[in-house]
Motif scaffolding. Structure first.
Motif, mmCIF file in Angstrom:
data_model
loop_
_atom_site.group_PDB
_atom_site.id
_atom_site.type_symbol
_atom_site.label_atom_id
_atom_site.label_comp_id
_atom_site.label_asym_id
_atom_site.label_seq_id
_atom_site.Cartn_x
_atom_site.Cartn_y
_atom_site.Cartn_z
ATOM 1 N N ARG A 13 19.130 109.129 -7.861
ATOM 2 C CA ARG A 13 19.510 108.864 -9.250
ATOM 3 C C ARG A 13 18.766 107.692 -9.883
ATOM 4 O O ARG A 13 18.562 107.668 -11.095
ATOM 5 N N LYS A 23 15.678 101.880 -13.199
ATOM 6 C CA LYS A 23 15.705 102.928 -14.214
ATOM 7 C C LYS A 23 16.807 103.917 -13.892
ATOM 8 O O LYS A 23 17.074 104.201 -12.730
ATOM 9 N N ARG A 24 17.447 104.441 -14.942
ATOM 10 C CA ARG A 24 18.487 105.458 -14.761
ATOM 11 C C ARG A 24 18.411 106.449 -15.907
ATOM 12 O O ARG A 24 17.806 106.172 -16.945
ATOM 13 N N ASN A 25 19.030 107.606 -15.708
ATOM 14 C CA ASN A 25 19.111 108.602 -16.769
ATOM 15 C C ASN A 25 20.455 108.485 -17.471
ATOM 16 O O ASN A 25 21.422 107.978 -16.901
ATOM 17 N N HIS A 26 20.512 108.970 -18.696
ATOM 18 C CA HIS A 26 21.767 108.946 -19.448
ATOM 19 C C HIS A 26 22.729 110.021 -18.949
ATOM 20 O O HIS A 26 22.297 111.045 -18.421
ATOM 21 N N LYS A 46 15.949 110.578 -22.794
ATOM 22 C CA LYS A 46 15.097 109.503 -22.283
ATOM 23 C C LYS A 46 15.835 108.667 -21.239
ATOM 24 O O LYS A 46 17.050 108.538 -21.284
ATOM 25 N N SER A 47 15.061 108.107 -20.311
ATOM 26 C CA SER A 47 15.667 107.212 -19.328
ATOM 27 C C SER A 47 15.752 105.808 -19.916
ATOM 28 O O SER A 47 15.105 105.496 -20.909
ATOM 29 N N THR A 48 16.553 104.979 -19.275
ATOM 30 C CA THR A 48 16.743 103.612 -19.752
ATOM 31 C C THR A 48 16.892 102.687 -18.550
ATOM 32 O O THR A 48 16.942 103.152 -17.407
#
Length: 65
Positions: A13, A23-26, A46-48
């Motif tokens: 993840r 970094k992670r995904n929503h 988008k990732s954040t």
């Protein structure tokens, strides 16, 4: 002292950037997408970076990543 084991679920993840941030995904992009506005779905794609309060806990899960 033995090596720490990487939590495989977390490794799938999260990833680290070149500067060491995580970094992670929503969330909220799996189902019931017809009810969500197009603009919201576009932003969720988008990732954040991980929130500052969660970084320390997450880094323990992925020590060698």
């Amino acid at each position: 002292m033995p090596k720490m084991k990487t939590r495989r679920a977390a490794a799938k993840r999260f990833s680290k950037t070149g500067t060491g941030k995580i970094k992670r995904n929503h969330a909220f992009m799996n189902h019931m997408l017809e009810h969500k506005p197009k603009s919201a779905k576009r932003k969720l794609r988008k990732s954040t970076t991980m929130a500052k309060g969660d970084v320390k806990r997450t880094e323990r899960l992925i020590p060698y990543k």
